[in-house]
Design a protein around this motif. Structure first.
Motif, PDB file in Angstrom:
ATOM      1  N   TYR A  17       0.822  -1.207   0.000  1.00  0.00           N
ATOM      2  CA  TYR A  17       0.000   0.000   0.000  1.00  0.00           C
ATOM      3  C   TYR A  17       0.861   1.264   0.000  1.00  0.00           C
ATOM      4  N   GLY A  18       2.184   1.097  -0.047  1.00  0.00           N
ATOM      5  CA  GLY A  18       3.050   2.244   0.137  1.00  0.00           C
ATOM      6  C   GLY A  18       3.450   2.364   1.602  1.00  0.00           C
ATOM      7  N   ASP A  19       3.995   3.494   1.971  1.00  0.00           N
ATOM      8  CA  ASP A  19       4.511   3.704   3.321  1.00  0.00           C
ATOM      9  C   ASP A  19       3.369   4.023   4.279  1.00  0.00           C
ATOM     10  N   LEU A  20       3.017   3.066   5.147  1.00  0.00           N
ATOM     11  CA  LEU A  20       1.916   3.262   6.089  1.00  0.00           C
ATOM     12  C   LEU A  20       2.245   4.282   7.170  1.00  0.00           C
ATOM     13  N   THR A  21       3.516   4.648   7.293  1.00  0.00           N
ATOM     14  CA  THR A  21       3.895   5.684   8.258  1.00  0.00           C
ATOM     15  C   THR A  21       3.139   6.981   7.999  1.00  0.00           C
ATOM     16  N   HIS A  22       2.812   7.231   6.740  1.00  0.00           N
ATOM     17  CA  HIS A  22       2.124   8.468   6.380  1.00  0.00           C
ATOM     18  C   HIS A  22       0.704   8.530   6.942  1.00  0.00           C
ATOM     19  N   LEU A  23       0.184   7.407   7.425  1.00  0.00           N
ATOM     20  CA  LEU A  23      -1.142   7.386   8.036  1.00  0.00           C
ATOM     21  C   LEU A  23      -1.140   7.920   9.461  1.00  0.00           C
ATOM     22  N   LEU A  24       0.011   7.885  10.107  1.00  0.00           N
ATOM     23  CA  LEU A  24       0.067   8.112  11.552  1.00  0.00           C
ATOM     24  C   LEU A  24      -0.179   9.574  11.913  1.00  0.00           C
ATOM     25  N   PRO A  25      -0.933   9.821  12.988  1.00  0.00           N
ATOM     26  CA  PRO A  25      -1.177  11.192  13.447  1.00  0.00           C
ATOM     27  C   PRO A  25       0.073  11.766  14.102  1.00  0.00           C
ATOM     28  N   THR A  26       0.147  13.078  14.161  1.00  0.00           N
ATOM     29  CA  THR A  26       1.333  13.703  14.752  1.00  0.00           C
ATOM     30  C   THR A  26       1.477  13.385  16.234  1.00  0.00           C
ATOM     31  N   ASN A  27       0.378  13.081  16.907  1.00  0.00           N
ATOM     32  CA  ASN A  27       0.474  12.862  18.355  1.00  0.00           C
ATOM     33  C   ASN A  27       1.063  11.509  18.733  1.00  0.00           C
ATOM     34  N   TYR A  28       1.357  10.645  17.749  1.00  0.00           N
ATOM     35  CA  TYR A  28       1.950   9.354  18.113  1.00  0.00           C
ATOM     36  C   TYR A  28       3.347   9.543  18.708  1.00  0.00           C
ATOM     37  N   LYS A  29       4.024  10.608  18.330  1.00  0.00           N
ATOM     38  CA  LYS A  29       5.348  10.859  18.892  1.00  0.00           C
ATOM     39  C   LYS A  29       5.262  11.239  20.364  1.00  0.00           C
ATOM     40  N   GLN A  30       4.214  11.972  20.724  1.00  0.00           N
ATOM     41  CA  GLN A  30       4.003  12.309  22.131  1.00  0.00           C
ATOM     42  C   GLN A  30       3.635  11.052  22.925  1.00  0.00           C
ATOM     43  N   THR A  31       2.882  10.171  22.312  1.00  0.00           N
ATOM     44  CA  THR A  31       2.525   8.912  22.972  1.00  0.00           C
ATOM     45  C   THR A  31       3.773   8.117  23.306  1.00  0.00           C
ATOM     46  N   ARG A  33       6.772   9.335  23.673  1.00  0.00           N
ATOM     47  CA  ARG A  33       7.477  10.077  24.722  1.00  0.00           C
ATOM     48  C   ARG A  33       6.912   9.721  26.100  1.00  0.00           C
ATOM     49  N   ASN A  34       5.593   9.593  26.160  1.00  0.00           N
ATOM     50  CA  ASN A  34       4.959   9.214  27.427  1.00  0.00           C
ATOM     51  C   ASN A  34       5.354   7.799  27.846  1.00  0.00           C
ATOM     52  N   TRP A  35       5.465   6.894  26.861  1.00  0.00           N
ATOM     53  CA  TRP A  35       5.889   5.523  27.179  1.00  0.00           C
ATOM     54  C   TRP A  35       7.296   5.509  27.765  1.00  0.00           C
ATOM     55  N   LEU A  36       8.180   6.302  27.188  1.00  0.00           N
ATOM     56  CA  LEU A  36       9.555   6.358  27.692  1.00  0.00           C
ATOM     57  C   LEU A  36       9.596   6.939  29.100  1.00  0.00           C
ATOM     58  N   GLU A  37       8.781   7.945  29.345  1.00  0.00           N
ATOM     59  CA  GLU A  37       8.732   8.540  30.683  1.00  0.00           C
ATOM     60  C   GLU A  37       8.144   7.562  31.698  1.00  0.00           C
ATOM     61  N   GLU A  38       7.173   6.775  31.271  1.00  0.00           N
ATOM     62  CA  GLU A  38       6.583   5.772  32.158  1.00  0.00           C
ATOM     63  C   GLU A  38       7.621   4.718  32.550  1.00  0.00           C
ATOM     64  N   ASP A  39       8.487   4.354  31.588  1.00  0.00           N
ATOM     65  CA  ASP A  39       9.462   3.291  31.839  1.00  0.00           C
ATOM     66  C   ASP A  39      10.653   3.773  32.661  1.00  0.00           C
ATOM     67  N   CYS A  40      10.910   5.069  32.634  1.00  0.00           N
ATOM     68  CA  CYS A  40      12.025   5.612  33.418  1.00  0.00           C
ATOM     69  C   CYS A  40      11.585   6.933  34.051  1.00  0.00           C
ATOM     70  N   PRO A  41      10.777   6.874  35.115  1.00  0.00           N
ATOM     71  CA  PRO A  41      10.222   8.083  35.715  1.00  0.00           C
ATOM     72  C   PRO A  41      11.205   8.865  36.593  1.00  0.00           C
ATOM     73  N   SER A  42      12.305   8.220  36.975  1.00  0.00           N
ATOM     74  CA  SER A  42      13.280   8.932  37.812  1.00  0.00           C
ATOM     75  C   SER A  42      14.691   8.533  37.399  1.00  0.00           C
ATOM     76  N   PHE A  43      15.455   7.868  38.265  1.00  0.00           N
ATOM     77  CA  PHE A  43      16.840   7.521  37.946  1.00  0.00           C
ATOM     78  C   PHE A  43      16.929   6.332  36.998  1.00  0.00           C
ATOM     79  N   ASP A  44      17.898   6.405  36.070  1.00  0.00           N
ATOM     80  CA  ASP A  44      18.193   5.297  35.170  1.00  0.00           C
ATOM     81  C   ASP A  44      19.427   4.580  35.705  1.00  0.00           C
ATOM     82  N   TYR A  45      19.207   3.674  36.647  1.00  0.00           N
ATOM     83  CA  TYR A  45      20.323   3.007  37.325  1.00  0.00           C
ATOM     84  C   TYR A  45      21.130   2.141  36.363  1.00  0.00           C
ATOM     85  N   GLY A  46      20.437   1.367  35.523  1.00  0.00           N
ATOM     86  CA  GLY A  46      21.138   0.526  34.563  1.00  0.00           C
ATOM     87  C   GLY A  46      21.929   1.337  33.558  1.00  0.00           C
ATOM     88  N   GLY A  47      21.362   2.487  33.161  1.00  0.00           N
ATOM     89  CA  GLY A  47      22.063   3.358  32.233  1.00  0.00           C
ATOM     90  C   GLY A  47      23.352   3.908  32.813  1.00  0.00           C
TER      91      GLY A  47
END
Length: 311
Positions: A17-31, A33-47
């Motif tokens: 169908y071509g590049d399905l990325t073009h279907l995605l709304p702009t707010n998926y990037k914020q989503t 970002r929220n997932w990353l913040e949920e996974d590391c809400p404070s210190f990144d000890y392993g990092g």
């Protein structure tokens, strides 16, 4: 062919169908970002342990499947300043163990994004794999109509799951309550009748929004069509009943060629062939995305020279 074996799932069912990325709304990037913040809400000890040294990680596909979720995976690492090089195309079927991609960036950032990226890719690929497999089954059985998912998706993760259906080659059905007006038993009971519910829906939806009505009998289907429904869902009919009802309705309403008939309710890889008939325009099922086995991926960083010397 085993209906439940994704190893029997070839690339000849892939749809371009071509590049399905073009279907995605702009707010998926914020989503993401929220997932990353949920996974590391404070210190990144392993990092802290691994630091900022540049590294190259390899993404492996550990179980057979259809690759799906590339834009989400890319965005996770883009937000962390890493780059991804893919060795497969999205929608391509692969066998294990396959080197799927290479990810470059600071070791800390690679591991910071690892779990969010892998979880998303695994879920999306699992849905694409199951979707492609069921599509193959119905096409081999001679069905030429539409195979679709449902709205029984995970809250907060619908975009990924609907995207996986599309990569798998099936119709994603309505995206949300605003995409199409679907009148189910509760709507009809609350309004008093199918006719009243359809007329009320048309008054606000106008000409631009389709109306679908869920029915339990031919009589209810007749009422829905007469009231002006665009789609009639024959819900939870048995395999013989669906064929009889669909043929009868198509014959009786031959002048209403715009009305589509949909079959839904309890359809799986194991029984879908029994329901196939050319009088049904749409087969919809949640079995291609709900409780679907994930495709297993892993992201591996190279061993450091110091750890090799110590051994």
């Amino acid at each position: 062919m085993s209906k439940s074996d994704p190893h029997q799932h070839p690339n000849d069912m892939a749809l371009d169908y071509g590049d399905l990325t073009h279907l995605l709304p702009t707010n998926y990037k914020q989503t993401i970002r929220n997932w990353l913040e949920e996974d590391c809400p404070s210190f990144d000890y392993g990092g802290f342990v691994v630091g900022e040294e540049e590294s190259v990680a390899t993404l492996y596909g550990k179980t057979a499947g259809v690759l799906a979720g590339v834009p989400f995976f890319n965005e996770v690492f883009a937000q962390l300043g890493c780059s991804v090089e893919w060795h497969l195309h999205e929608g391509e079927f692969f066998e294990p163990v396959k080197q799927v991609a290479t990810v470059r960036g600071p070791a800390r950032k690679l591991l910071l994004g690892e779990r969010v990226a892998l979880n998303t890719l695994a879920r999306c690929s699992g849905i694409a794999t199951r979707s492609r497999l069921m599509l193959r089954i119905v096409r081999k059985a001679g069905y030429q109509g539409i195979l679709a998912g449902t709205r029984k998706t995970t809250p907060g993760f619908r975009l990924v799951e609907k995207y996986g259906m599309l990569v798998g080659g099936v119709d994603a059905h309505r995206y949300d309550l605003s995409s199409m007006i679907m009148l189910k038993d509760n709507h009809i009971w609350s309004k008093g009748s199918i006719t009243k519910a359809v007329h009320a829906a048309r008054a606000v939806g106008g000409f631009a929004v389709k109306i679908e009505v869920e029915v339990q009998s031919e009589a209810e289907a007749d009422e829905a069509i007469a009231a002006g429904a665009d789609i009639v869902m024959l819900d939870n009919f048995d395999s013989d009943g669906i064929k009889i009802a669909a043929k009868s309705l198509k014959n009786r309403w031959a002048g209403k060629s715009h009305v589509l008939l949909e079959c839904s309710g309890g359809l799986t890889l194991d029984n879908v062939e029994n329901y196939i008939c050319q009088d049904i325009d749409i087969i919809s099922t949640s079995s291609i995305h709900q409780s679907v086995q994930h495709v297993d991926f892993s992201l591996k960083l190279p061993r450091s020279s110091s750890s090799t010397q110590q051994e």
